[in-house]
Design a protein around this motif. Structure first.
Motif: not given
Length: 315
Positions: A107, A203-204, A206-207, A266, A275
């Motif tokens: 990141a 990342r998606d 994680k969100h 991240e 993660l």
């Protein structure tokens, strides 16, 4: 003997600096063979103990100290792999290889508190991504050693034979069998998804996890995805694999609901976007992913604290 990671020459110079310069390549080899950084460190330490147990005259007679150390370390790993099969049968829950951090965050920026010892001595490439290591676990000890030494470290089958204790032709067959296992697993398929896309998918994920968006989670997971968790009997973890996107999404949302104050970070895990879960600044889990066609097909959650030693609080 040489590896693609450490090309230094150890011939005719068994001095301390020459012998110790082999340490990194030995760690690289032992980690790939055992899937454990702690065990790899122990193997390398034992190899050096045996080196210095010889008389100075015996050490001077060794033409290639690096080759000698590699042969000894390889044989120790082979013995450990054979005994590990029995130990894994009594292991509580699923056994997942020890995850490795990277010196930098994907990141952006260098993590605070990072250090170069010991995990940074392992060269991160496709041969240490979690999908690759998990497939290695399905191989026989001899297959694994022959495959890693020949296909990853580029040793000749004659050199492999000295370590495995079989003929070069037999070692060739072992490596061939290992390659078939690897192809059947589709583990290298991650290469078909670009690094940036893998990072975006994680990342998606994680969100969606943080917002407990079960529909988004299902959309990011392959319908036949599998999730495994390793608590080692020390901490709570799913005792069996969870299969199916809906089942995995429900499990992830349930975890989020039970620990609303956890933090997801991240990070690079074994050279791939992953993660890290922290609770009050302490790493409690490391997640590795296998992604193909922009969908998560497998993910592994390592929760056993004995396997999280390389993950400092600063990470």
């Amino acid at each position: 003997m040489r590896t693609q990671f450490e090309p230094g020459d150890g011939r005719h110079d068994p001095s301390l600096s020459t012998v110790m310069s082999e340490r990194r390549q030995l760690i690289n080899l032992a980690y790939r063979l055992l899937g454990s950084l702690a065990d790899a460190e122990d193997v390398v330490q034992e190899a050096y103990v045996r080196w210095y147990a010889m008389t100075p005259q015996q050490r001077e007679a060794v033409e290639s100290p690096g080759g000698w150390l590699t042969k000894v370390a390889g044989r120790i790993c082979l013995d450990q792999l054979r005994s590990a099969r029995a130990r894994r049968e009594s292991y509580v829950g699923e056994w997942i290889p020890e995850p490795l951090p990277d010196r930098t965050e994907w990141a952006g920026g260098r993590p605070s508190g990072a250090n170069a010892d010991p995990a940074d001595r392992v060269t991160l490439d496709e041969s240490v991504n979690m999908a690759f290591l998990v497939v290695l676990e399905s191989m026989t000890p001899a297959e694994r050693v022959a495959f890693i030494l020949h296909d990853v470290f580029r040793y000749s089958f004659a050199e492999v034979a000295e370590i495995v204790g079989r003929s070069p032709a037999a070692c060739r067959q072992l490596a061939s069998s290992a390659r078939r296992r690897m192809r059947a697993s589709h583990a290298p398929a991650a290469a078909t998804t670009t690094a940036s896309r893998r990072a975006a998918v994680v990342r998606d994920f994680k969100h969606a996890w943080e917002t407990q968006d079960i529909a988004a989670l299902i959309g990011l997971l392959d319908p036949d995805a599998t999730a495994l968790a390793d608590g080692g009997g020390v901490v709570n973890a799913a005792p069996h694999p969870i299969s199916g996107s809906a089942q995995i999404a429900a499990y992830v949302v349930a975890i989020a609901g039970k620990a609303p104050d956890q933090t997801l970070l991240e990070r690079t895990v074994n050279g791939q976007p992953g993660l890290v879960i922290q609770q009050d600044g302490v790493t409690t889990a490391v997640l590795a992913f296998h992604i193909a066609s922009d969908r998560i097909t497998h993910f592994w959650a390592v929760r056993n604290p004995e396997k999280l030693g390389a993950w400092t609080v600063g990470r």
